[in-house]
Design a protein around this motif. Structure first.
Motif: not given
Ligand code: ZN
Length: 437
Positions: A354-368
């Motif tokens: 749902l966010n195909p243009n370059c990689e999404p910011q994972l850190g902001r989502r608690g994923l990184y």
């Protein structure tokens, strides 16, 4: 798994003695007993109805059948085994010498203790099946034999049943089995019970796809089912014919007509992951109802996971294919495998960012940062949780399914499924059902 060996044993005992055929009371009785496992929809199609190029035959019921010797002793009697009568035998009451009777007696020289299973559905005839030992001991050229068959061949119905489970998607898989064989277990009481218990197991789960469980007499039943459900059947994603699943021998997999479809690959993967050494059979039209479902008009990729496949085991189509041969514990082994395979099929969906243009910011989502660098071992290489997420995001253009991403990356399918669920929760990806190949 909720199904127990004791349950299977109990249903084996109830269903084994019933005389089943293409049609008749035994089939309805079988459906009635299966209703104790799952609530089936029953359909009846009248004799004479055209189903594609075929016609529903007369209904056949057998009441009594025996042969007596000159002393009046019954030397064959279907009260002892329903395999003694050739299915669809017409009525007769006559006295014959062995010379005339011989064309109506069937036995196996190479298996002197086995009664062969014979049918004559579309050619009016009658016959008895017996062991070669019984033939040798009880028949001679001098005596005259009294032959009695009390059967009914009349206008009636062909009956079948199905059970539908609706998942999140309308896209469906088929699981079909046949119940036209009398008292034999591997072929195919085992398939009938596995299908019923599989339906029960899945009825308790939340599923991505819908499932159609079908119980029919072989060939004419599958043709009838396709005739009655033509539109729906043409859209099925794939499926299985459940046949011969409780032998003591090795697992086998008969490939779909596509040979290397997603379904074929998921079956291979699941068997391999479960440490099962299995025989691979190529697709061929000979076999069971896969040739109806995969015929040009329908082209459903249908595979068969078997345990002692038809034509391959010594007791095939004989009275020795019994409860001692095809034991409940073997059926449990097959049920587990079918469950695992269908769970994997169900988990396989297309993955779209749902966010195909370059990689999404994972850190902001608690994923990184929280992911850390824990290494997960796969069969092929090691990778960490961040790798799994980055590969998923990279391939998430909607062209690949999760299983295909597994094939490209070597990451275990289950790890991809778990990570995909997390990315979906974070609104980064969407999961869509796979389409028909
Ligand atoms: Zn068979």
């Amino acid at each position: 798994m909720i199904t127990t060996k004791e349950e299977i044993e109990a249903f084996y005992k109830k269903l084994f003695p019933i005389t089943r055929s293409l049609t008749g009371n035994g089939n309805l009785e079988t459906i009635r007993i299966l209703n104790e496992i799952i609530n089936l929809n029953v359909s009846k199609v009248p004799t004479g109805e055209k189903v594609f190029d075929w016609t529903i035959p007369n209904e056949w019921n057998i009441k009594e059948a025996w042969i007596k010797n000159t002393k009046g002793e019954k030397i064959i009697d279907i009260a002892n085994s329903n395999i003694h009568i050739m299915s669809y035998s017409e009525s007769i009451h006559t006295k014959l010498k062995l010379k005339e009777l011989a064309a109506h007696l069937f036995y196996l020289l190479e298996q002197p203790n086995a009664i062969p299973y014979k049918t004559s559905y579309y050619h009016r005839n009658w016959g008895f099946c017996l062991t070669y030992n019984d033939y040798k001991n009880n028949f001679n050229d001098e005596e005259e034999y009294e032959v009695f068959i009390d059967s009914e061949l009349k206008e009636g119905h062909l009956s079948y049943a199905d059970y539908l489970i609706e998942g999140k998607s309308q896209s469906e898989y088929l699981i079909s089995t046949y119940f036209c064989h009398p008292s034999m277990v591997n072929d195919n009481l085992s398939g009938v019970l596995l299908t019923a218990f599989l339906a029960k197991e899945f009825s308790k789960l939340s599923l991505n796809y819908s499932y159609r469980f079908v119980f029919i007499p072989e060939t004419i039943g599958a043709i009838t089912y396709c005739w009655k459900n033509e539109e729906k059947m043409k859209n099925l994603l794939g499926g299985f014919v459940v046949s011969c699943v409780a032998g003591p021998g090795k697992f086998g997999y008969k490939k779909t007509y596509l040979e290397n479809s997603l379904l074929d690959r998921i079956v291979n993967y699941t068997l391999f992951e479960n440490g099962i050494d299995f025989i691979k059979y190529p697709f061929e039209p000979q076999g069971s109802d896969e040739r109806q479902y995969s015929s040009p008009g329908f082209r459903i990729p249908v595979g068969l996971i078997t345990k002692d496949k038809f034509h391959e085991y010594e007791y095939y189509h004989t009275s020795l294919d019994d409860l001692n041969f095809a034991k409940p514990e073997y059926l449990i082994d097959s049920l587990k495998i079918y469950l695992e395979v269908i769970k994997n099929l169900d988990a396989n969906q297309k993955f779209i960012s749902l966010n195909p243009n370059c990689e999404p910011q994972l850190g902001r989502r608690g994923l990184y940062p929280t992911i850390g660098r824990r290494t997960i071992k796969s069969n092929t290489e090691s990778y960490n949780e961040l790798d799994v997420i980055l590969w998923l995001l990279f391939y998430g253009d909607g062209s690949l399914t999760l299983f295909e991403i597994h094939e490209k990356t070597g990451i275990a399918f289950a790890d991809l499924v778990n990570a995909a669920e997390i990315l979906k929760e974070k609104n980064l990806m969407n999961l869509m059902p796979v389409g028909k190949e």
